[in-house]
Design a protein around this motif. Structure first.
Motif, PDB file in Angstrom:
ATOM      1  N   GLY A 102      22.697 -11.573  -1.410  1.00  0.00           N
ATOM      2  CA  GLY A 102      23.626 -10.980  -0.472  1.00  0.00           C
ATOM      3  C   GLY A 102      24.379 -11.991   0.365  1.00  0.00           C
ATOM      4  O   GLY A 102      24.720 -11.729   1.505  1.00  0.00           O
ATOM      5  N   LYS A 151      20.430 -16.980   7.020  1.00  0.00           N
ATOM      6  CA  LYS A 151      19.407 -16.069   7.511  1.00  0.00           C
ATOM      7  C   LYS A 151      18.002 -16.592   7.242  1.00  0.00           C
ATOM      8  O   LYS A 151      17.048 -16.113   7.821  1.00  0.00           O
ATOM      9  CB  LYS A 151      19.569 -14.699   6.840  1.00  0.00           C
ATOM     10  N   LEU A 153      15.056 -18.948   7.530  1.00  0.00           N
ATOM     11  CA  LEU A 153      14.586 -19.957   8.473  1.00  0.00           C
ATOM     12  C   LEU A 153      14.258 -21.276   7.794  1.00  0.00           C
ATOM     13  O   LEU A 153      14.527 -22.334   8.319  1.00  0.00           O
ATOM     14  CB  LEU A 153      13.323 -19.446   9.181  1.00  0.00           C
ATOM     15  N   GLU A 452      15.017  -8.825   4.320  1.00  0.00           N
ATOM     16  CA  GLU A 452      15.538  -7.802   5.202  1.00  0.00           C
ATOM     17  C   GLU A 452      16.778  -7.141   4.635  1.00  0.00           C
ATOM     18  O   GLU A 452      17.161  -6.055   5.031  1.00  0.00           O
ATOM     19  CB  GLU A 452      15.896  -8.424   6.551  1.00  0.00           C
ATOM     20  N   ILE A 453      17.424  -7.822   3.727  1.00  0.00           N
ATOM     21  CA  ILE A 453      18.691  -7.292   3.234  1.00  0.00           C
ATOM     22  C   ILE A 453      18.409  -6.274   2.143  1.00  0.00           C
ATOM     23  O   ILE A 453      17.723  -6.563   1.178  1.00  0.00           O
ATOM     24  CB  ILE A 453      19.552  -8.424   2.663  1.00  0.00           C
ATOM     25  N   SER A 454      18.934  -5.112   2.336  1.00  0.00           N
ATOM     26  CA  SER A 454      18.796  -4.134   1.268  1.00  0.00           C
ATOM     27  C   SER A 454      20.007  -4.297   0.382  1.00  0.00           C
ATOM     28  O   SER A 454      21.132  -4.089   0.799  1.00  0.00           O
ATOM     29  CB  SER A 454      18.772  -2.745   1.877  1.00  0.00           C
TER      30      SER A 454
END
Lengths: 502, 183
Positions: A102, A151, A153, A452-454
């Motif tokens: 993404g 995104k 870390l 976290e990204i769908s």
């Protein structure tokens, strides 16, 4: 106009970089993760044209342009060709990887193109100012590449680490260059500095200070053994296509400037300078290959293996000008495809099983025979097993080192290369023999970095571009061994660095 | 055109060099950011005087205009925007001595080399009246490629800064606090 012909390849890349910026600006698709096709193709076209231009320039006689700032000689062109090929493959690796995560890929191509330009200018630079500016152009983009997935870390951490350590190495390089400027009588041209250094009745101690500072800066870029600590962390944290770029193109550029400085500028320090490089080579071979054996993470293992590989390349570098160059170029040229192939497989597998740990490769051969076959091919070639291209490169390199009477380093090289077979084979053994665990598809386990990204991608088990790249690398690795004869003769015909008869 | 270092010139030179020296020391040891920024200004101004002393008038003017007029002012603005930084706890003395030792260890060889007369200055040219012409020729001849590469470097640095700092559609989701960009 004619005097600009040698920098046409870089000019093409610059134009394609600007085109990528505009294509990104005017792209119409609103869905961000579908972006990137146009930019990929523009960048690939630019790199392809640049490679063609380099091949066109290859037979030209050596010359200096722009008041001696840039040297065109076939050895330098061969380095630039290798850098451009590495970036060409790297561009194809990135799209599928970033789409699945993404992240848009357009900026990635910009950074890759810019660092390729920096690396290519570095390989041809014949002037302290150009060398430093090109080195910085390469480094800055490497930091950006390492921190590309914002995104994540780990990616940020690796970029920060790389930035701080890299700035320290740049400082050392700049300080060493200023010593060279003083010792060379206020000239910035490599030939004139080399000539001035040869004029001193006895080698001044200051020359050694300059040499050590410069090789500290470049050794960091090469991740040669005492300066290698950053490499595993950065490779592990940064997105895999960036790691692939760092391990191939960036290293080729570092080798190019190291070779030019060693053979043109520091020729008065031979043979002691060569012995220091041999020391680096021995340390890299030992450290890289020994620590790689205990790694459980594929990218860390590849990082240590590339530290070991740089040891072999440094061994060729420590030979005198005229002995080492052809084996260096042959091994570097084959290393690009082997290493890129291994990274392409790592990306493909990480997209499909969601992790980079070697243990999770267990039994993959039953479900993904083709990818595992290609990975085995590339790894065996890196280890230097006979029918594959890595064997010929390594044999040629060790033979040249033996001819140059580097007996002990050669023996260590052969020994560590046998040792490397252990950890390459370990990966292959796990893939082929272990029981398959219930493998999850990439939709169930997203990349750890992007949990976290769908994402709502349509299901495609084999990303097309990655597969294409993989096939290209694997077929090159297996087919190059049939054309190793002509390849060797091409490499042997490469001219020396432009040295003006000093 | 040669420059004669008579007592007048060399005492002037010493004074300017002292400015460079204390200015740059001040950048490192100043207790707050804004003092460090002003020390940097002093250093840059002293360097402009060094250029002036060696007949490089255009460089001196450019140094004042660009480095003090633009970059240093920008740094001061940035510090004012960020606000006063909390004072860092002072490092232990042993640590500071170690840093001092390392820094002088790097610098002292240079001092020795200068006093030994190791440098040969055959290729050095002191610019005369035609300084601007020489700079122009240099920029279009041997420094053309470095100059263009620097502009490429700046372009990419700009894109990279935007890439790191800009909010993207994928970042709309609330981020955990430690997830802020480091750079």
């Amino acid at each position: 106009m004619l005097q600009f012909a040698p920098i046409v390849p870089e000019a093409i890349l610059t134009i394609s970089l600007i085109c990528v910026c505009f294509a990104d600006l005017f792209q119409t698709k609103k869905v961000f993760y579908k972006k990137g096709w146009e930019t990929i193709w523009i960048a690939a076209l630019g790199l392809l044209l640049s490679i063609i231009a380099l091949v066109w320039r290859l037979p030209q006689p050596p010359s200096l342009i722009l008041g001696g700032a840039f040297a065109e000689d076939s050895l330098g062109i061969a380095f630039r060709l290798i850098i451009a090929m590495g970036s060409f493959i790297c561009i194809f690796l990135c799209l599928d990887y970033f789409q699945m995560g993404g992240t848009p890929a357009a900026e990635f191509t910009i950074f890759v193109l810019a660092s390729t330009i920096g690396g290519m200018l570095l390989s041809g630079s014949n002037d302290l100012v150009l060398a430093f500016v090109a080195f910085e152009c390469l480094s800055l983009n490497s930091y950006l590449l390492a921190g590309y997935t914002r995104k994540d870390l780990r990616s940020q951490e690796s970029a920060a680490k790389y930035l701080i350590l890299g700035s320290a190495s740049s400082c050392a390089l700049a300080y060493g260059f200023s010593w060279l400027y003083g010792l060379g009588g206020g000239s910035t041209s490599f030939q004139e500095i080399g000539f001035a250094l040869n004029q001193y009745p006895s080698v001044p101690f200051a020359t050694w200070i300059a040499f050590l500072l410069v090789f500290f800066g470049i050794g960091f870029k090469l991740s040669a053994a005492p300066f290698h600590q950053w490499a595993p962390d950065v490779y592990e944290g940064s997105p895999t296509p960036s790691a692939a770029f760092l391990s191939v193109s960036s290293k080729a550029a570092g080798l190019a400037i190291a070779a030019r400085l060693l053979w043109v500028v520091f020729s008065s320090l031979q043979p002691q300078a060569g012995q220091i490089v041999q020391l680096l080579a021995i340390l890299s071979m030992l450290v890289g290959n020994l620590i790689a054996a205990s790694q459980s993470h594929m990218k860390r293992m590849l990082a240590y293996s590339s530290i070991g590989q740089i040891g072999y390349l440094l061994l060729a570098l420590s030979l005198e000008h005229g002995q080492g160059q052809s084996s260096l170029m042959l091994y570097l040229g084959t290393y690009v495809f082997m290493n890129m192939g291994a990274f392409a497989c790592t990306i493909l597998l990480s997209l499909q099983i969601g992790t980079d740990s070697i243990r999770s490769y267990a039994g993959l051969f039953q479900t993904k025979p083709w990818i595992c076959g290609c990975l085995s091919l590339c790894l065996l070639s890196l280890a230097g097993l006979p029918p594959l291209v890595g064997f010929f490169g390594k044999t040629y390199l060790f033979w040249a080192a033996w001819q140059g009477q580097l007996y002990i380093p050669t023996i260590i090289g052969v020994f560590t290369s046998a040792l490397s077979l252990y950890y390459y084979l370990r990966v292959i053994r796990i893939m082929f023999t272990r029981e398959a665990k219930g493998t999850l598809s990439w939709q169930q386990i997203a990349l750890p970095a992007h949990k976290e990204i769908s994402f709502s991608l349509e299901k495609k088990d084999t990303p097309p571009l990655l597969t294409l790249t993989l096939v290209l690398c694997a077929s090159t690795v297996s087919l190059f061994s049939f054309v190793i004869g002509p390849l060797t003769s091409i490499v042997n015909d490469l001219s020396f660095f432009y040295n003006d008869g000093f | 055109m040669d420059i004669v270092f008579d007592t007048y010139r060399s005492s002037l030179f010493t004074a300017i060099e002292l400015g460079v020296f204390f200015g740059s020391i001040g950048v490192v040891v100043a207790p707050s950011m804004i003092y460090a920024a002003f020390s940097l200004g002093i250093t840059l101004l002293s360097i402009a005087f060094v250029y002036l002393l060696f007949n490089a008038d255009l460089l001196a003017a450019a140094q004042v205009l660009v480095y003090i007029g633009a970059i240093n002012v920008l740094i001061v603005f940035a510090i004012m925007l960020v606000g006063p930084a909390p004072l860092l706890p002072s490092r232990p003395l042993a640590y500071r001595l170690l840093c001092f030792g390392a820094a002088s260890g790097l610098c002292l060889p240079l001092v020795f080399a200068s006093t030994e007369g190791l440098w040969n200055k055959t290729k050095l040219e002191i610019p005369g009246e035609d300084e601007i012409v020489q700079i122009g020729i240099g920029l279009f001849d041997r420094f053309l490629l470095p100059f263009e590469t620097v502009s490429l470097l700046l372009l990419v640095a700009l894109i990279g800064a935007i890439w790191i700092a800009r909010a993207r559609p994928e970042m709309k989701r609330e981020m955990p606090s430690q997830d802020k960009p480091l750079l």
